[in-house]
Design a protein around this motif. Structure first.
Motif, PDB file in Angstrom:
ATOM      1  N   UNK A  49       0.825  -1.212   0.000  1.00 50.35           N
ATOM      2  CA  UNK A  49       0.000   0.000   0.000  1.00 50.35           C
ATOM      3  C   UNK A  49       0.857   1.259   0.000  1.00 50.35           C
ATOM      4  N   UNK A  50       1.916   1.276   0.784  1.00 51.06           N
ATOM      5  CA  UNK A  50       2.768   2.463   0.862  1.00 51.06           C
ATOM      6  C   UNK A  50       3.534   2.706  -0.444  1.00 51.06           C
ATOM      7  N   UNK A  51       3.965   1.639  -1.098  1.00 47.81           N
ATOM      8  CA  UNK A  51       4.690   1.808  -2.356  1.00 47.81           C
ATOM      9  C   UNK A  51       3.752   2.135  -3.512  1.00 47.81           C
ATOM     10  N   UNK A  52       2.563   1.516  -3.516  1.00 46.89           N
ATOM     11  CA  UNK A  52       1.607   1.833  -4.571  1.00 46.89           C
ATOM     12  C   UNK A  52       1.109   3.271  -4.452  1.00 46.89           C
ATOM     13  N   UNK A  53       0.966   3.752  -3.215  1.00 47.56           N
ATOM     14  CA  UNK A  53       0.565   5.148  -3.051  1.00 47.56           C
ATOM     15  C   UNK A  53       1.663   6.079  -3.554  1.00 47.56           C
ATOM     16  N   UNK A  54       2.920   5.659  -3.414  1.00 45.67           N
ATOM     17  CA  UNK A  54       4.029   6.450  -3.961  1.00 45.67           C
ATOM     18  C   UNK A  54       3.954   6.494  -5.487  1.00 45.67           C
ATOM     19  N   UNK A  55       3.656   5.373  -6.121  1.00 46.70           N
ATOM     20  CA  UNK A  55       3.486   5.354  -7.576  1.00 46.70           C
ATOM     21  C   UNK A  55       2.319   6.256  -7.974  1.00 46.70           C
ATOM     22  N   UNK A  56       1.241   6.204  -7.198  1.00 48.91           N
ATOM     23  CA  UNK A  56       0.092   7.074  -7.472  1.00 48.91           C
ATOM     24  C   UNK A  56       0.492   8.540  -7.356  1.00 48.91           C
ATOM     25  N   UNK A  57       1.351   8.858  -6.364  1.00 46.34           N
ATOM     26  CA  UNK A  57       1.755  10.257  -6.169  1.00 46.34           C
ATOM     27  C   UNK A  57       2.544  10.785  -7.359  1.00 46.34           C
ATOM     28  N   UNK A  58       3.522  10.030  -7.862  1.00 40.12           N
ATOM     29  CA  UNK A  58       4.329  10.545  -8.972  1.00 40.12           C
ATOM     30  C   UNK A  58       3.462  10.729 -10.219  1.00 40.12           C
TER      31      UNK A  58
ATOM     32  N   UNK B 108      -5.669   3.009 -10.398  1.00 37.54           N
ATOM     33  CA  UNK B 108      -5.307   1.593 -10.166  1.00 37.54           C
ATOM     34  C   UNK B 108      -4.361   1.366  -8.999  1.00 37.54           C
ATOM     35  N   UNK B 109      -3.692   2.394  -8.511  1.00 38.97           N
ATOM     36  CA  UNK B 109      -2.720   2.232  -7.427  1.00 38.97           C
ATOM     37  C   UNK B 109      -3.282   2.617  -6.060  1.00 38.97           C
ATOM     38  N   UNK B 110      -4.568   2.954  -5.998  1.00 39.87           N
ATOM     39  CA  UNK B 110      -5.151   3.415  -4.746  1.00 39.87           C
ATOM     40  C   UNK B 110      -6.338   2.560  -4.346  1.00 39.87           C
TER      41      UNK B 110
ATOM     42  N   UNK C  11      -2.502  15.800  -1.210  1.00 40.01           N
ATOM     43  CA  UNK C  11      -3.339  14.981  -0.330  1.00 40.01           C
ATOM     44  C   UNK C  11      -2.872  13.528  -0.295  1.00 40.01           C
ATOM     45  N   UNK C  12      -2.242  13.061  -1.354  1.00 41.78           N
ATOM     46  CA  UNK C  12      -1.659  11.719  -1.306  1.00 41.78           C
ATOM     47  C   UNK C  12      -0.499  11.670  -0.316  1.00 41.78           C
TER      48      UNK C  12
END
Length: 317
Positions: free
Chosen positions: A116-125, A146-148, A165-166
């Motif tokens: 979850x923490x890494x996918x949220x990072x992908x979502x952020x970029x 797809x990453x959240x 907000x991410x």
């Protein structure tokens, strides 16, 4: 970002053909007026034109340097985002874990947390890229959602600045992990420092995006180039006429060439001043985001990886 070693002629032609056409028409009219219309009074001393050309060259050179500085700063900021994303993932793997003796979730839960923490990072970029390019509404569903988690996705997409907000969600989760005993105070602080680095990079990108290249330089650069293009044939027509019958028409290609060089330098500066507009000379944020996604998914042990971005007609987006 154009990646081919030598720029194709059609790319250059697409940017300058209109101005070259105008230069050709205008310079030909000057020749006609001077040679057949008897308007010999339109010629001006070449020394003044040369002085003006020198001044214009310095000015457009200054603009081109300033435009390149904006591009290069944007590329450096996205290089920082790549490094911070890798630092974040390594710290998540090494810091987010049960402490000896604690009754905490099992290793499967820990893997879910890492995911979850890494996918949220992908979502952020990806969200930052879309935010800078003003593409959030049209590409969010395919590039970020797809990453959240669906609930988190529904909340964040409504915000005016989704990347901020991410990062706030990341911070909230770190606080909860600290309270649950999955993070020591030192590790919590280290991860928060990483989030601060992300905010710094995001703020730098937003500063470039929201602060246009100073219009006094951009406008006067354009204006001075065209003033020079107007007076150039007036300074050359008499000089070429002195060379003999028919030689006056050599002024047209020469004047078009010189004006075209000055105009091309000005166009290069103009097309480089906004590095986040998804144009040919911009920072390749889509490719960088894909590289980050591949890196982080590999660290998670996933094998179903997306392909690397390839240039489209020599342009890497």
């Amino acid at each position: 970002m154009y990646v081919r070693k030598n720029i194709r002629f059609k790319v250059v032609w697409r940017l300058v053909w209109r101005s070259l056409l105008l230069f050709t028409i205008y310079d030909s009219i000057i020749c006609l007026l001077y040679e057949y219309g008897g308007f010999h009074w339109i010629d001006i001393p070449w020394g003044g034109v040369a002085t003006l050309g020198t001044a214009v060259a310095f000015f457009i050179g200054f603009k081109s340097n300033g435009s390149y500085d904006r591009f290069w700063e944007g590329r450096q900021l996205w290089g920082t985002i790549v490094n911070v994303s890798r630092t974040w993932s390594i710290r998540v793997f090494h810091f987010v874990e049960p402490l000896p003796g604690d009754r905490l979730p099992d290793s499967e839960d820990i893997r879910d947390l890492h995911h979850r923490l890494l996918y949220r990072q992908i979502a952020w970029v990806n969200a930052l890229r879309l935010h800078l390019r003003r593409q959030t509404a049209e590409r969010w569903d395919s590039d970020v959602a797809p990453f959240l988690d669906p609930t988190e996705d529904a909340d964040v997409r409504q915000m005016s600045n989704p990347p901020t907000h991410l990062l706030r969600q990341q911070s909230n989760e770190l606080r909860q992990l600290h309270q649950r005993g999955l993070l020591t105070e030192f590790r919590h602080v280290a991860l928060m420092d990483t989030i601060q680095d992300m905010f710094n990079a995001q703020g730098g990108c937003e500063r470039i995006k929201n602060t246009p290249f100073p219009r006094q330089y951009a406008f006067y650069s354009f204006l001075f180039v065209w003033v020079f293009a107007v007076v150039l044939p007036l300074g050359l027509v008499a000089e070429f006429s002195k060379m003999g019958p028919g030689h006056i028409w050599l002024m047209v290609p020469f004047a078009v060439l010189v004006s075209g060089v000055f105009n091309t330098i000005e166009v290069v500066g103009h097309t480089s001043e906004n590095p986040f507009d998804n144009l040919i000379n911009d920072v390749p944020m889509t490719s960088i985001c894909r590289s980050i996604e591949i890196d982080l998914k590999e660290l998670l042990g996933e094998t179903d990886l997306p392909p690397k971005m390839e240039p489209v007609e020599d342009v890497l987006y």
